[in-house]
Design an enzyme around this catalytic site. Structure first.
Site, PDB file in Angstrom:
ATOM      1  N   LYS A 160     -10.774  -1.095  -0.204  1.00 19.94           N
ATOM      2  CA  LYS A 160      -9.998   0.044  -0.619  1.00 19.94           C
ATOM      3  C   LYS A 160      -9.547  -0.214  -1.572  1.00 19.94           C
ATOM      4  O   LYS A 160      -8.166  -0.915  -1.422  1.00 19.94           O
ATOM      5  CB  LYS A 160      -9.598   0.818   0.656  1.00 19.94           C
ATOM      6  CG  LYS A 160      -8.691   1.663   0.463  1.00 19.94           C
ATOM      7  CD  LYS A 160      -8.676   2.932  -0.443  1.00 19.94           C
ATOM      8  CE  LYS A 160      -7.094   3.440  -0.456  1.00 19.94           C
ATOM      9  NZ  LYS A 160      -6.560   3.446  -1.764  1.00 19.94           N
TER      10      LYS A 160
ATOM     11  N   GLU B  90       0.921  -8.341   3.727  1.00 18.89           N
ATOM     12  CA  GLU B  90       1.708  -8.708   2.435  1.00 18.89           C
ATOM     13  C   GLU B  90       2.206  -7.773   2.003  1.00 18.89           C
ATOM     14  O   GLU B  90       1.645  -6.949   1.230  1.00 18.89           O
ATOM     15  CB  GLU B  90       0.583  -9.232   1.586  1.00 18.89           C
ATOM     16  CG  GLU B  90      -0.372 -10.576   2.016  1.00 18.89           C
ATOM     17  CD  GLU B  90       0.384 -11.808   1.961  1.00 18.89           C
ATOM     18  OE1 GLU B  90       1.576 -11.824   1.680  1.00 18.89           O
ATOM     19  OE2 GLU B  90      -0.069 -12.759   2.460  1.00 18.89           O
TER      20      GLU B  90
ATOM     21  N   CYS C 293       5.760  -7.898  -6.296  1.00 16.79           N
ATOM     22  CA  CYS C 293       6.205  -7.941  -4.880  1.00 16.79           C
ATOM     23  C   CYS C 293       7.203  -9.264  -4.872  1.00 16.79           C
ATOM     24  O   CYS C 293       8.364  -9.346  -4.307  1.00 16.79           O
ATOM     25  CB  CYS C 293       5.069  -8.426  -3.701  1.00 16.79           C
ATOM     26  SG  CYS C 293       4.111  -9.791  -4.260  1.00 16.79           S
TER      27      CYS C 293
ATOM     28  N   GLU D 154      13.814  -2.899  -2.562  1.00 13.85           N
ATOM     29  CA  GLU D 154      12.851  -3.151  -3.769  1.00 13.85           C
ATOM     30  C   GLU D 154      12.664  -2.250  -4.777  1.00 13.85           C
ATOM     31  O   GLU D 154      12.463  -1.034  -4.550  1.00 13.85           O
ATOM     32  CB  GLU D 154      11.482  -3.377  -2.825  1.00 13.85           C
ATOM     33  CG  GLU D 154      10.532  -4.100  -3.852  1.00 13.85           C
ATOM     34  CD  GLU D 154       9.047  -4.262  -3.161  1.00 13.85           C
ATOM     35  OE1 GLU D 154       8.873  -3.253  -2.236  1.00 13.85           O
ATOM     36  OE2 GLU D 154       8.471  -5.507  -3.373  1.00 13.85           O
TER      37      GLU D 154
HETATM   38  P1  NAD Z   1       1.495   1.271  -0.863  1.00 16.38           P
HETATM   39  O1  NAD Z   1       1.737   0.857   0.477  1.00 16.38           O
HETATM   40  O2  NAD Z   1       1.821   2.660  -1.464  1.00 16.38           O
HETATM   41  O3  NAD Z   1      -0.265   1.213  -1.238  1.00 16.38           O
HETATM   42  C1  NAD Z   1      -1.074   0.144  -1.121  1.00 16.38           C
HETATM   43  C2  NAD Z   1      -2.566   0.502  -0.631  1.00 16.38           C
HETATM   44  O4  NAD Z   1      -2.222   1.123   0.680  1.00 16.38           O
HETATM   45  C3  NAD Z   1      -3.091   1.529  -1.483  1.00 16.38           C
HETATM   46  O5  NAD Z   1      -4.593   1.168  -1.792  1.00 16.38           O
HETATM   47  C4  NAD Z   1      -2.866   2.901  -0.713  1.00 16.38           C
HETATM   48  O6  NAD Z   1      -3.717   3.864  -1.220  1.00 16.38           O
HETATM   49  C5  NAD Z   1      -3.100   2.304   0.517  1.00 16.38           C
HETATM   50  N1  NAD Z   1      -2.214   3.157   1.551  1.00 16.38           N
HETATM   51  C6  NAD Z   1      -1.518   4.279   1.433  1.00 16.38           C
HETATM   52  N2  NAD Z   1      -0.996   4.926   2.497  1.00 16.38           N
HETATM   53  C7  NAD Z   1      -1.946   4.412   3.483  1.00 16.38           C
HETATM   54  C8  NAD Z   1      -2.113   4.630   5.025  1.00 16.38           C
HETATM   55  N3  NAD Z   1      -1.463   5.411   5.753  1.00 16.38           N
HETATM   56  N4  NAD Z   1      -3.135   3.855   5.428  1.00 16.38           N
HETATM   57  C9  NAD Z   1      -3.658   2.842   4.808  1.00 16.38           C
HETATM   58  N5  NAD Z   1      -3.543   2.688   3.580  1.00 16.38           N
HETATM   59  C10 NAD Z   1      -2.671   3.543   2.953  1.00 16.38           C
HETATM   60  O7  NAD Z   1       1.841   0.318  -1.917  1.00 16.38           O
HETATM   61  P2  NAD Z   1       1.677   0.180  -3.492  1.00 16.38           P
HETATM   62  O8  NAD Z   1       2.818   1.108  -4.170  1.00 16.38           O
HETATM   63  O9  NAD Z   1       0.443   0.417  -4.017  1.00 16.38           O
HETATM   64  O10 NAD Z   1       2.082  -1.206  -4.007  1.00 16.38           O
HETATM   65  C11 NAD Z   1       3.500  -1.586  -4.264  1.00 16.38           C
HETATM   66  C12 NAD Z   1       4.143  -2.323  -2.904  1.00 16.38           C
HETATM   67  O11 NAD Z   1       3.142  -3.332  -2.677  1.00 16.38           O
HETATM   68  C13 NAD Z   1       5.175  -3.007  -2.983  1.00 16.38           C
HETATM   69  O12 NAD Z   1       5.946  -2.881  -2.066  1.00 16.38           O
HETATM   70  C14 NAD Z   1       5.138  -4.449  -3.287  1.00 16.38           C
HETATM   71  O13 NAD Z   1       5.765  -5.358  -3.089  1.00 16.38           O
HETATM   72  C15 NAD Z   1       3.872  -4.775  -2.471  1.00 16.38           C
HETATM   73  N6  NAD Z   1       2.875  -5.727  -2.945  1.00 16.38           N
HETATM   74  C16 NAD Z   1       2.834  -7.118  -2.134  1.00 16.38           C
HETATM   75  C17 NAD Z   1       2.377  -8.051  -2.438  1.00 16.38           C
HETATM   76  C18 NAD Z   1       2.225  -9.227  -1.445  1.00 16.38           C
HETATM   77  O14 NAD Z   1       1.250 -10.204  -1.752  1.00 16.38           O
HETATM   78  N7  NAD Z   1       3.135  -9.546  -0.738  1.00 16.38           N
HETATM   79  C19 NAD Z   1       1.577  -8.001  -3.627  1.00 16.38           C
HETATM   80  C20 NAD Z   1       1.442  -6.939  -4.353  1.00 16.38           C
HETATM   81  C21 NAD Z   1       2.263  -5.577  -4.044  1.00 16.38           C
END
Ligand code: NAD
Length: 480
Positions: free
Chosen positions: A174, A249, A283, A382
């Site tokens: 997804k 992650e 992240c 963050e």
């Molecule tokens: P997010 O949590 O808003 O979304 C991530 C993904 O989850 C998207 O595809 C979104 O559509 C989906 N999603 C949203 N709500 C959901 C639900 N209820 N159930 C299942 N899926 C759902 O995060 P973001 O804003 O896209 O990304 C930024 C965040 O990701 C930051 O906190 C960053 O630190 C983290 N991040 C972590 C890593 C790592 O490897 N540790 C890498 C990149 C980003």
């Protein structure tokens, strides 16, 4: 308008509800494309396709090294189109073109790395007693779900999909609703490989719809989620209903700890790069700077000078700092900055940048904030923007205490020429990765990556990630 359909069971599909979501270019917030808004039925189709593929004897007959060929072909294919992929990544995420190029190369390397690993996933023999041969087999878990954030789409899709397929799983991805373009290209590349239907499936749509259905689907066997902490909690709860394991992650508030005895120029460059990469929307961004007090003023001056030379502008011009993804992300970052203006001291930046010809885009000056209490939200949470918060310390113990004093524990940088001290710190730091006199070590395809505390659990990257995508079966044979 670029239409990026879903790829399910080797077919390109609209959503059953025929609805689409617009996709914007962060450089100026113009709409350039659209993706289907998947609902339950579409997610069901994708999971069912992946299940059929997993159970298909033809997939089971695929030899491990043949899975390796598939992955190596993906790496080759990615490299063949690297410029186009990098441009798409920049159009989607906003990041400077050279950073997108590095991400595309990293994606190719994930496929290559796991392509090489596919026929080396082995079990053990275990001594039990005379007359019993006991051994373990590492089997694929089945259908794996991969939910991807918007900030590093091509890398994050590639790293977990490659590991999952190497181990013999079939996958449903997804993609992030804001940045779906390169995942769509990867689906096109899988199509060219003409695999049996359902090995690789891509669904698009909103997290609360497609993402939630996928993570709570009863017929998946593992969820790899990369994203924010609140969504990670929702994913874990949804998967718990079906006793499905998750790899999370999540975010970070990673420190760079700079000791007086370090190579200050190298440290300065490491500190700057670790926070400005992808405009701080990373992240593992080095968003906190802890400096040993005697060098604080001098070191901070160097960082400030470097910040003031950085070019802010559209990523396609390969500037140093591209736009923030969206208006809502921009407002979130500016709220932290405004709050910190009252509670701390601005050393650099702190304002929006208007970029000629890209007035719709949300650009922020690289910002340094000093004199905050370490309990301040800007020091603990963050921010996800080019914002560095600065603290000083007198003793090694104080440095460790500050470094560990957040809910996160993803990455830590330690800068010191004293190897004993650096090792002592690596022992005491609570984060999944510790970098000594560097921050990132060239991307680290081979290094286990993941968090302590609220940064998540489980490890991606390297051989360690195979543990997510395999399950161990023990076989004991009694013989006479
Ligand atoms: P997010 O949590 O808003 O979304 C991530 C993904 O989850 C998207 O595809 C979104 O559509 C989906 N999603 C949203 N709500 C959901 C639900 N209820 N159930 C299942 N899926 C759902 O995060 P973001 O804003 O896209 O990304 C930024 C965040 O990701 C930051 O906190 C960053 O630190 C983290 N991040 C972590 C890593 C790592 O490897 N540790 C890498 C990149 C980003």
């Amino acid at each position: 308008m670029k239409e990026m359909l879903m790829y399910i069971n080797n077919e390109w599909k609209e959503a059953s509800n025929k609805e689409f979501i617009n996709v914007k270019d962060p450089a100026d917030q113009s709409v350039y494309g659209k993706i289907p808004r998947a609902g339950k039925e579409d997610v069901n189709q994708a999971v069912n396709a992946a299940r059929r593929a997993f159970e298909n004897p033809e997939w089971k007959k695929f030899k491990p090294h043949e899975r390796g060929y598939i992955l190596n072909k993906m790496a080759e294919r990615i490299r063949r189109d690297k410029e186009t992929l990098a441009q798409l990544e920049t159009q989607d995420v906003g990041k400077p073109l050279s950073q997108s190029m590095a991400d595309v190369e990293a994606a190719a390397r994930y496929f290559e790395f796991y392509g090489g690993v596919a026929d080396k996933i082995m079990g053990e023999t275990i001594p039990v007693e005379d007359g019993i041969l006991d051994f373990t087999v590492r089997e694929p878990v089945g259908v794996t779900a991969h939910i991807v954030p918007w900030n590093y789409p091509i890398q994050i899709v590639s790293r977990s999909v490659a590991a999952a397929i190497a181990a013999g799983n079939t996958v449903v991805v997804k993609s992030a609703e804001d940045t779906p373009a390169t995942a769509h290209c990867l689906a096109q590349f899988f199509e060219e490989l003409n695999l049996i239907p359902g090995v690789f499936n891509l669904v698009t749509g909103y997290g609360k719809e497609a993402g939630a259905y996928l993570s709570g689907h009863p017929d998946i066997n593992h969820v790899t989620f990369t994203g924010s902490v609140p969504t990670g909690i929702a994913v874990m709860k949804a998967a718990a209903e079906n006793i499905v394991p998750v790899t999370l992650e999540l975010g970070g508030k990673s420190p760079n700890i700079v000791f007086a005895d370090c190579d200050q120029d190298a440290a300065m460059q490491g500190v700057v790069k670790s926070i400005i990469q992808n405009a701080g929307q990373t992240c593992s961004a080095g968003s906190r700077l802890l400096i040993e007090r005697p060098i604080k003023d001098k070191f901070l001056e160097k960082v400030k000078d470097a910040f003031e030379k950085l070019l802010v502008g559209p990523g396609i011009e390969d500037t140093d700092i591209g736009p923030i993804l969206s208006q809502s992300q921009f407002e979130k970052v500016m709220n932290y900055i405004e709050q910190a203006k009252t509670d701390g001291k601005m050393v650099a930046g702190g304002h929006r940048v208007e970029v000629n010809g890209n007035e719709g885009g949300f650009y922020i000056q690289p910002t340094i904030i000093d004199a905050l209490d370490h309990s301040h939200p800007a020091a603990q949470e963050e921010i996800f923007g080019p914002v560095l918060t600065v603290f000083s310390f007198d003793q090694e113990e104080e440095a460790v205490r500050l470094a560990n004093d957040t809910e996160y524990g993803l990455v830590t940088g330690v800068w010191s020429e004293n190897i004993n001290k650096a090792h002592r710190l690596a022992d005491c730091i609570k984060s999944g990765q510790v970098f000594i006199n560097n921050f990132g070590a060239g991307g680290g395809i081979q290094m286990p990556f993941g968090g302590f505390k609220k940064s998540g659990f489980g490890r991606e990257k390297g051989l360690e990630a195979l543990k997510n995508y395999t399950t161990v079966k023990n076989v004991a044979i009694k013989y006479k």
